[in-house]
Design an enzyme around this catalytic site. Sequence first.
Site, PDB file in Angstrom:
ATOM      1  N   TRP A 100     -12.094  14.087 -40.904  1.00 17.25           N
ATOM      2  CA  TRP A 100     -12.263  14.706 -42.231  1.00 17.25           C
ATOM      3  C   TRP A 100     -13.759  14.777 -42.567  1.00 17.25           C
ATOM      4  CZ3 TRP A 100     -14.473  13.218 -46.833  1.00 17.25           C
ATOM      5  CH2 TRP A 100     -14.116  13.954 -47.975  1.00 17.25           C
ATOM      6  N   ARG A 137       2.596   9.341 -40.072  1.00 10.54           N
ATOM      7  CA  ARG A 137       1.287   9.298 -39.423  1.00 10.54           C
ATOM      8  C   ARG A 137       0.539  10.573 -39.751  1.00 10.54           C
ATOM      9  NH1 ARG A 137      -1.131   6.695 -34.144  1.00 10.54           N
ATOM     10  NH2 ARG A 137      -3.216   7.470 -34.486  1.00 10.54           N
ATOM     11  N   ASP A 150      -4.578   7.998 -40.581  1.00  9.85           N
ATOM     12  CA  ASP A 150      -5.518   8.403 -39.535  1.00  9.85           C
ATOM     13  C   ASP A 150      -6.264   9.673 -39.946  1.00  9.85           C
ATOM     14  OD1 ASP A 150      -6.825   8.340 -37.139  1.00  9.85           O
ATOM     15  OD2 ASP A 150      -5.176   9.133 -35.944  1.00  9.85           O
ATOM     16  N   GLY A 151      -7.469   9.824 -39.436  1.00  7.66           N
ATOM     17  CA  GLY A 151      -8.198  11.086 -39.631  1.00  7.66           C
ATOM     18  C   GLY A 151      -9.373  11.034 -40.591  1.00  7.66           C
ATOM     19  N   ASN A 152      -9.752   9.841 -41.028  1.00  6.50           N
ATOM     20  CA  ASN A 152     -10.897   9.742 -41.949  1.00  6.50           C
ATOM     21  C   ASN A 152     -12.177  10.272 -41.287  1.00  6.50           C
ATOM     22  OD1 ASN A 152      -9.082   8.436 -43.553  1.00  6.50           O
ATOM     23  ND2 ASN A 152     -10.050   6.428 -43.462  1.00  6.50           N
ATOM     24  N   SER A 171      -6.798  -2.261 -37.781  1.00  9.13           N
ATOM     25  CA  SER A 171      -6.102  -2.814 -36.614  1.00  9.13           C
ATOM     26  C   SER A 171      -6.993  -3.830 -35.901  1.00  9.13           C
ATOM     27  CB  SER A 171      -5.736  -1.693 -35.644  1.00  9.13           C
ATOM     28  OG  SER A 171      -6.896  -1.233 -34.978  1.00  9.13           O
ATOM     29  N   GLU A 231      -7.779  -3.688 -32.927  1.00 14.34           N
ATOM     30  CA  GLU A 231      -8.676  -2.873 -32.085  1.00 14.34           C
ATOM     31  C   GLU A 231      -9.869  -2.331 -32.893  1.00 14.34           C
ATOM     32  OE1 GLU A 231      -5.270  -2.519 -32.104  1.00 14.34           O
ATOM     33  OE2 GLU A 231      -5.025  -3.575 -30.184  1.00 14.34           O
ATOM     34  N   ASN A 232      -9.685  -2.152 -34.195  1.00 13.97           N
ATOM     35  CA  ASN A 232     -10.766  -1.603 -35.031  1.00 13.97           C
ATOM     36  C   ASN A 232     -12.018  -2.492 -35.072  1.00 13.97           C
ATOM     37  OD1 ASN A 232      -8.576  -0.084 -37.541  1.00 13.97           O
ATOM     38  ND2 ASN A 232      -9.516   0.831 -35.731  1.00 13.97           N
ATOM     39  N   HIS A 257     -13.954   7.316 -45.033  1.00 13.97           N
ATOM     40  CA  HIS A 257     -13.205   6.125 -45.446  1.00 13.97           C
ATOM     41  C   HIS A 257     -13.194   5.992 -46.974  1.00 13.97           C
ATOM     42  CE1 HIS A 257     -12.739   5.073 -41.326  1.00 13.97           C
ATOM     43  NE2 HIS A 257     -13.985   4.697 -41.126  1.00 13.97           N
TER      44      HIS A 257
END
Length: 262
Positions: free
Chosen positions: A38, A201, A33-35, A78, A80-81, A50
């Site tokens: 960043w 995570r 997580d966090g792309n 995911s 959801e993505n 990404h």
Amino acid sequence: IQRLTLLWSQKGVCIMEEIDKEKLPHHIAIIMDGNGRWAKKKFLNRISGHIKGVKAVREVVTACRELGIKVLTLYAFSIENWRRPAEEVNALMGLLKEYLQKECAEMVQNNIRLNAIGRVEDLPLDVQTTLRETLEKTKPCDGMILNLALSYGGRSEILHAVQGILSDLQKGKSKLEEMTVQRFHEYLWTHGIPDPDLLIRTSGEFRVSNFLLWQIAYTELYVTDTLWPDFDRKELLKAIADYQSRERRFGLTSEQLNGREE
Ligand code: FPP
């Protein structure tokens, strides 16, 4: 005991951490997580985050292989993505395809078998073709499993398992009273793969986000503030060192675990 001594510098202080090669987690799972954050911090677009994220994937896969980790599961996309903007979804699909094409030969060379979990049938057809080819080519490899969660959702996986069980019951292939926790696992997308020992995570969020819901029942959780594109070998070693400092009791008492009590 073979020990690997690691040194790194943090805030100017030299920290020595020891990783016990005999007590490595067999299976590490990561919520990358966090792309986006960043990229934002660097005034770049999300896709640049990404792209840097893929570099981190490469470094972590290599580090796991070198350490002797047997299974690495990465939450790459995911269910959801799919609801993200089309431009971002397309970019992620493109990066996935490119990664598979670029890394396939190296995976074979390094004895890494690719596996995919999730609704892979949702992926664009060209990505499915590349994925199938990579799965096929790496099939004989048995050094490490790189397990990619693609169009994955934990609830969907459990539902899919229940549907499989009901279908087998209907066909008379199995009996309700014979169902056990172990047999249930055979209907999950992760069948044949032991549950994760360590779930990492990145980017500081304390959530499991529909990842491996069944499989993480006794998994040790490790959350770091580091954003995924900055996650590297050193961060991985920190997570493993933290994991090794824990006592995994699986519902037992410390005394039982240490053989002092029946
Ligand atoms: C989370 O960051 C990351 C993702 C949704 C995708 C992860 C994908 C990669 C690292 C690249 C493709 C993977 C492979 C295996 C080649 P975010 O966008 O949710 O970040 P944010 O929460 O900061 O917005």
